[in-house]
Design an enzyme around this catalytic site. Sequence first.
Site, PDB file in Angstrom:
ATOM      1  N   ASP A   9       0.865  -1.185   0.000  1.00 32.66           N
ATOM      2  CA  ASP A   9       0.000   0.000   0.000  1.00 32.66           C
ATOM      3  C   ASP A   9       0.897   1.229   0.000  1.00 32.66           C
ATOM      4  O   ASP A   9       2.111   1.133   0.225  1.00 32.66           O
ATOM      5  CB  ASP A   9      -0.927   0.003   1.219  1.00 32.66           C
ATOM      6  CG  ASP A   9      -1.978   1.114   1.171  1.00 32.66           C
ATOM      7  OD1 ASP A   9      -2.244   1.628   0.066  1.00 32.66           O
ATOM      8  OD2 ASP A   9      -2.526   1.463   2.228  1.00 32.66           O
ATOM      9  N   SER A  10       0.293   2.390  -0.217  1.00 32.92           N
ATOM     10  CA  SER A  10       1.062   3.636  -0.178  1.00 32.92           C
ATOM     11  C   SER A  10       1.468   3.972   1.257  1.00 32.92           C
ATOM     12  O   SER A  10       2.454   4.681   1.475  1.00 32.92           O
ATOM     13  CB  SER A  10       0.239   4.785  -0.764  1.00 32.92           C
ATOM     14  OG  SER A  10      -0.961   4.960  -0.027  1.00 32.92           O
ATOM     15  N   TYR A  41      -1.439   7.935  -2.442  1.00 28.11           N
ATOM     16  CA  TYR A  41      -1.562   7.593  -3.854  1.00 28.11           C
ATOM     17  C   TYR A  41      -2.750   8.295  -4.510  1.00 28.11           C
ATOM     18  O   TYR A  41      -2.768   8.481  -5.720  1.00 28.11           O
ATOM     19  CB  TYR A  41      -1.699   6.076  -4.022  1.00 28.11           C
ATOM     20  CG  TYR A  41      -0.382   5.357  -4.245  1.00 28.11           C
ATOM     21  CD1 TYR A  41       0.839   5.954  -3.933  1.00 28.11           C
ATOM     22  CD2 TYR A  41      -0.352   4.074  -4.770  1.00 28.11           C
ATOM     23  CE1 TYR A  41       2.044   5.295  -4.141  1.00 28.11           C
ATOM     24  CE2 TYR A  41       0.845   3.407  -4.988  1.00 28.11           C
ATOM     25  CZ  TYR A  41       2.043   4.024  -4.671  1.00 28.11           C
ATOM     26  OH  TYR A  41       3.227   3.374  -4.886  1.00 28.11           O
ATOM     27  N   GLY A  42      -3.728   8.659  -3.722  1.00 32.24           N
ATOM     28  CA  GLY A  42      -4.899   9.334  -4.276  1.00 32.24           C
ATOM     29  C   GLY A  42      -4.582  10.669  -4.908  1.00 32.24           C
ATOM     30  O   GLY A  42      -5.376  11.198  -5.682  1.00 32.24           O
ATOM     31  N   CYS A  74      -4.548  -1.424  -1.982  1.00 32.91           N
ATOM     32  CA  CYS A  74      -4.771   0.003  -2.194  1.00 32.91           C
ATOM     33  C   CYS A  74      -5.775   0.132  -3.330  1.00 32.91           C
ATOM     34  O   CYS A  74      -5.502  -0.297  -4.458  1.00 32.91           O
ATOM     35  CB  CYS A  74      -3.457   0.693  -2.552  1.00 32.91           C
ATOM     36  SG  CYS A  74      -3.625   2.414  -3.056  1.00 32.91           S
ATOM     37  N   ASN A  75      -6.936   0.684  -3.037  1.00 34.05           N
ATOM     38  CA  ASN A  75      -7.962   0.837  -4.067  1.00 34.05           C
ATOM     39  C   ASN A  75      -7.470   1.710  -5.214  1.00 34.05           C
ATOM     40  O   ASN A  75      -7.727   1.422  -6.382  1.00 34.05           O
ATOM     41  CB  ASN A  75      -9.228   1.454  -3.453  1.00 34.05           C
ATOM     42  CG  ASN A  75      -9.999   0.484  -2.591  1.00 34.05           C
ATOM     43  OD1 ASN A  75     -10.909  -0.199  -3.039  1.00 34.05           O
ATOM     44  ND2 ASN A  75      -9.632   0.415  -1.320  1.00 34.05           N
ATOM     45  N   THR A  76      -6.749   2.777  -4.893  1.00 36.88           N
ATOM     46  CA  THR A  76      -6.260   3.678  -5.931  1.00 36.88           C
ATOM     47  C   THR A  76      -5.297   2.964  -6.871  1.00 36.88           C
ATOM     48  O   THR A  76      -5.426   3.055  -8.099  1.00 36.88           O
ATOM     49  CB  THR A  76      -5.555   4.896  -5.298  1.00 36.88           C
ATOM     50  OG1 THR A  76      -6.484   5.594  -4.472  1.00 36.88           O
ATOM     51  CG2 THR A  76      -5.034   5.831  -6.367  1.00 36.88           C
ATOM     52  N   GLU A 152      -3.350   7.761   8.993  1.00 36.46           N
ATOM     53  CA  GLU A 152      -1.934   7.492   9.229  1.00 36.46           C
ATOM     54  C   GLU A 152      -1.515   7.968  10.624  1.00 36.46           C
ATOM     55  O   GLU A 152      -0.833   7.255  11.366  1.00 36.46           O
ATOM     56  CB  GLU A 152      -1.078   8.192   8.164  1.00 36.46           C
ATOM     57  CG  GLU A 152      -1.101   7.539   6.807  1.00 36.46           C
ATOM     58  CD  GLU A 152      -0.090   6.409   6.674  1.00 36.46           C
ATOM     59  OE1 GLU A 152       1.018   6.518   7.235  1.00 36.46           O
ATOM     60  OE2 GLU A 152      -0.419   5.411   6.012  1.00 36.46           O
ATOM     61  N   CYS A 185     -11.007   3.031   0.391  1.00 36.44           N
ATOM     62  CA  CYS A 185      -9.574   3.218   0.609  1.00 36.44           C
ATOM     63  C   CYS A 185      -9.218   2.380   1.821  1.00 36.44           C
ATOM     64  O   CYS A 185      -9.931   2.424   2.833  1.00 36.44           O
ATOM     65  CB  CYS A 185      -9.248   4.692   0.858  1.00 36.44           C
ATOM     66  SG  CYS A 185      -7.540   5.001   1.397  1.00 36.44           S
ATOM     67  N   THR A 186      -8.145   1.619   1.741  1.00 40.09           N
ATOM     68  CA  THR A 186      -7.823   0.702   2.838  1.00 40.09           C
ATOM     69  C   THR A 186      -7.406   1.435   4.111  1.00 40.09           C
ATOM     70  O   THR A 186      -7.339   0.825   5.181  1.00 40.09           O
ATOM     71  CB  THR A 186      -6.722  -0.294   2.422  1.00 40.09           C
ATOM     72  OG1 THR A 186      -5.586   0.424   1.917  1.00 40.09           O
ATOM     73  CG2 THR A 186      -7.250  -1.249   1.360  1.00 40.09           C
ATOM     74  N   HIS A 187      -7.130   2.723   4.021  1.00 41.84           N
ATOM     75  CA  HIS A 187      -6.880   3.511   5.235  1.00 41.84           C
ATOM     76  C   HIS A 187      -8.160   3.723   6.047  1.00 41.84           C
ATOM     77  O   HIS A 187      -8.110   3.860   7.275  1.00 41.84           O
ATOM     78  CB  HIS A 187      -6.310   4.888   4.872  1.00 41.84           C
ATOM     79  CG  HIS A 187      -4.841   4.890   4.595  1.00 41.84           C
ATOM     80  ND1 HIS A 187      -4.316   4.502   3.390  1.00 41.84           N
ATOM     81  CD2 HIS A 187      -3.783   5.224   5.378  1.00 41.84           C
ATOM     82  CE1 HIS A 187      -2.995   4.613   3.421  1.00 41.84           C
ATOM     83  NE2 HIS A 187      -2.644   5.047   4.623  1.00 41.84           N
TER      84      HIS A 187
END
Length: 264
Positions: A9-10, A41-42, A74-76, A152, A185-187
């Site tokens: 992921d980012s 990444y978005g 990461c969806n993006t 984050e 978004c996985t966040h």
Amino acid sequence: MSVHIMVFDSGIGGTTVLEQIQALIPNADYSYFMDNAFLPYGAQTSQTIIQRLLGLLHFIDTHALHVDILVIACNTASTSALDVIRHYTSIEVVGVVPAIKPACAISNTKHIGLLATPATTKSKYTETLILTHSQGTKVSLYASTKLVEIAETLFHSKKLLKAEFNEAMAELAIADDIDVLVLGCTHFPLLAHAINNYYDKRVKLIDSGRAIANRVSSIITTQQLNLVTDKKKPLHYYATAPISHQQLSVELVTLIDQIPHGNY
């Protein structure tokens, strides 16, 4: 040697997917790679994301990491680059895409929301996903990179920036009749408790973590990959930039210096 699953992921958001996979497949070896130098990444272009993922494949090959399954958590990145990346590796690559179909199936008001990054909400893949699976349900799109940053900070400091979170949610102005919100978004599952409280638990939240874990398990079964019950390696973290509030022991790496740029 047990099957090696790398989750990418980012930032730290992909750990929400990692946890679901580990719970279902406890005997695999795991590594987690975060490209936090380019977080979020978005805010990146598809070309940049593809370049970073090609760099990841180069890193895996040159360091002989023997990855069996690569989960792009990461969806993006998945909506921007998954099809391209699969052409450049023999590794099984599993992507994460917004859970539009199951969300539409459980909506009573027939109006759901997709909360994701700008890149995901604008991607052609997401547009096709909605057209294919909306089933007559209205899908409203909401984009935020600020929530990624808040997630984050929450992960590393264990503190929610409540004022910033409330401001970000208010700016989204999610429609009152939405009864299901897709965390695209996985966040964002890191903020699920806060989002639930913000909406007094009247909106159902749904993400793709469990579905991804099931997909990984299916690949292991189909390909008869080896799961060893002993000599399991500890989870190894990689990052492309130092982590503030560092609580993780990570290996800092350079991703893309040797990768030629081009159009993909």
